[in-house]
Structures are given as C-alpha cells and as structure tokens.
Design a protein around this motif. Structure first.
Motif, PDB file in Angstrom:
ATOM      1  N   GLU A 176       0.825  -1.212   0.000  1.00  0.00           N
ATOM      2  CA  GLU A 176       0.000   0.000   0.000  1.00  0.00           C
ATOM      3  C   GLU A 176       0.860   1.262   0.000  1.00  0.00           C
ATOM      4  O   GLU A 176       0.421   2.299  -0.474  1.00  0.00           O
ATOM      5  CB  GLU A 176      -0.938  -0.017   1.206  1.00  0.00           C
ATOM      6  CG  GLU A 176      -2.008  -1.083   1.083  1.00  0.00           C
ATOM      7  CD  GLU A 176      -2.981  -1.058   2.243  1.00  0.00           C
ATOM      8  OE1 GLU A 176      -3.004  -0.079   3.007  1.00  0.00           O
ATOM      9  OE2 GLU A 176      -3.725  -2.030   2.368  1.00  0.00           O
ATOM     10  N   SER A 177       2.034   1.194   0.530  1.00  0.00           N
ATOM     11  CA  SER A 177       2.928   2.356   0.514  1.00  0.00           C
ATOM     12  C   SER A 177       4.365   1.854   0.376  1.00  0.00           C
ATOM     13  O   SER A 177       4.705   0.770   0.846  1.00  0.00           O
ATOM     14  CB  SER A 177       2.767   3.195   1.783  1.00  0.00           C
ATOM     15  OG  SER A 177       3.168   2.426   2.904  1.00  0.00           O
ATOM     16  N   ILE A 178       5.147   2.681  -0.279  1.00  0.00           N
ATOM     17  CA  ILE A 178       6.559   2.350  -0.471  1.00  0.00           C
ATOM     18  C   ILE A 178       7.374   3.387   0.283  1.00  0.00           C
ATOM     19  O   ILE A 178       7.258   4.591  -0.011  1.00  0.00           O
ATOM     20  CB  ILE A 178       6.914   2.352  -1.964  1.00  0.00           C
ATOM     21  CG1 ILE A 178       6.076   1.318  -2.707  1.00  0.00           C
ATOM     22  CG2 ILE A 178       8.387   2.089  -2.154  1.00  0.00           C
ATOM     23  CD1 ILE A 178       6.232   1.360  -4.201  1.00  0.00           C
ATOM     24  N   PRO A 179       8.138   2.968   1.244  1.00  0.00           N
ATOM     25  CA  PRO A 179       8.919   3.957   1.996  1.00  0.00           C
ATOM     26  C   PRO A 179      10.052   4.505   1.125  1.00  0.00           C
ATOM     27  O   PRO A 179      10.692   3.773   0.383  1.00  0.00           O
ATOM     28  CB  PRO A 179       9.463   3.156   3.190  1.00  0.00           C
ATOM     29  CG  PRO A 179       9.435   1.726   2.749  1.00  0.00           C
ATOM     30  CD  PRO A 179       8.323   1.608   1.747  1.00  0.00           C
TER      31      PRO A 179
END
Length: 199
Positions: free
Chosen positions: A84-87
């Motif tokens: 859901e998110s890519i750091p």
C-alpha cells in the motif's frame, strides 16, 4: 320356407357376428396398445435425454463456479501482495530542498491570487472606460455631423445624392431644348408653371 331356414340359423349367425366384433375390438385394442407403448417409449427417452442434459449442465455450472472461485482467489492474493505504501529514504539535502519549495508555494499562492484579483479589476476598469470613451466619441461625431448639416441648411443649401442631381440636370436641359424648338408650347408651359407655383 326360407324364413324357416334362416330362423334356426339366426342364433348361429348372431354368435359369429358377435365373435367377429370381439375379434375386431381386440385388434383395435392391440393397435391402440402398440401406439400407447411407442408414445410411452418416446416420452421415457425424452425424459432420460432431458435428465442427462440437466446433469451435464449442472456439472458444467459446478466447473464454472470452481473456475470463478479460483480466479477470485488469485486476484485477491495478487491484490494483497501489492504494498500500500513504499517507503522512500531521502537524504537530508533533498528533504531541505522540498521544504524550501513548500515555503515558496505557501508564499506564492496567496500572492498569485492577489495579482489575479488586481488584473481582473484593471481589466474590468479598462473595459468600462473604453466603453464610455467609445460612447462619447460616437455622440461627439453625431453632434459634429449635425452642426455641419445645420450650417449647410442656413446657407440655403442641401445635400442630395449625385444620381438625383444628375437626373434633375438632365431633365432641365431636356426641357430647355424642347422650349427652344417649340416656343409657343414653351410659353404655354411657362404660364402653366407660374400658375402652378402661385397656388
């Protein structure tokens, strides 16, 4: 005498006739039974083929449902595998650069709204004054034109179309030539003209 001969045979004839009717009735019953059996066999065959078709379609539906379930499971697994998110690990200089841009945007945005408002006010003001100037110039032109026409009228002159002036000149020249050729008629015409103008 014949009546006497036929009378004793009459019961025997009745038996034969009755027997013949029974045989005919049995034959008709046999035909009807055969037809009923063939109809029954056809109905049973149709029932069996319909039952087989239903079983086949049920099997196909079950296979289709299984296929759809497998595909939905595959899609769900694929969706859950997507993060859901890519750091993002940014350096200190990159973070400082983006903070400066954010500060500039916070300053520029309200300033651009003010400049846009000022431009709209100038645009509407210029349009208003241009419309007023245009109205005044048209009114001034029409007043100047009216002054010129009044001055021409005071001098006892008028403005005519060139076509009308040329036609009047042609008619006058034609009338003068006619009066020179016909002096008697010309005098009568002049008297008529003077009488007409005196009215």
């Amino acid at each position: 005498m014949e009546n006497k001969k036929t009378t004793p045979n009459e019961p025997q004839n009745d038996i034969y006739e009755l027997l013949r009717k029974v045989v005919e009735t049995n034959e008709e019953n046999i035909k009807s039974t055969k037809q009923t059996e063939s109809v029954h066999l056809e109905a049973r065959n149709f029932y069996q083929s319909a039952q087989n078709a239903i079983i086949g379609s049920t099997n196909m539906m079950q296979k289709a449902i299984q296929f759809v379930r497998k595909e939905l499971d595959y899609i769900w697994d694929y969706k859950t595998s997507i993060p859901e998110s890519i750091p993002a690990h940014l350096s200190e200089t990159t973070v400082n650069f983006f903070e400066k841009i954010e500060k500039h945007i916070k300053f520029i945005f309200p300033g651009s709204i003010g400049i846009l408002s000022l431009a709209a006010i100038i645009l509407f003001g210029t349009g208003h004054f241009a419309f007023k100037w245009y109205s005044e110039s048209i009114r001034a032109k029409s007043e100047i034109r009216q002054d010129i026409l009044d001055e021409i009228k005071r001098d006892g002159k008028a403005i005519f179309e060139i076509k009308d002036y040329d036609q009047l000149k042609y008619n006058t020249d034609l009338m003068n030539k006619w009066m020179k050729k016909n002096p008697k008629d010309g005098e009568r015409f002049m008297k008529f003209k003077e009488g007409f103008e005196s009215k």
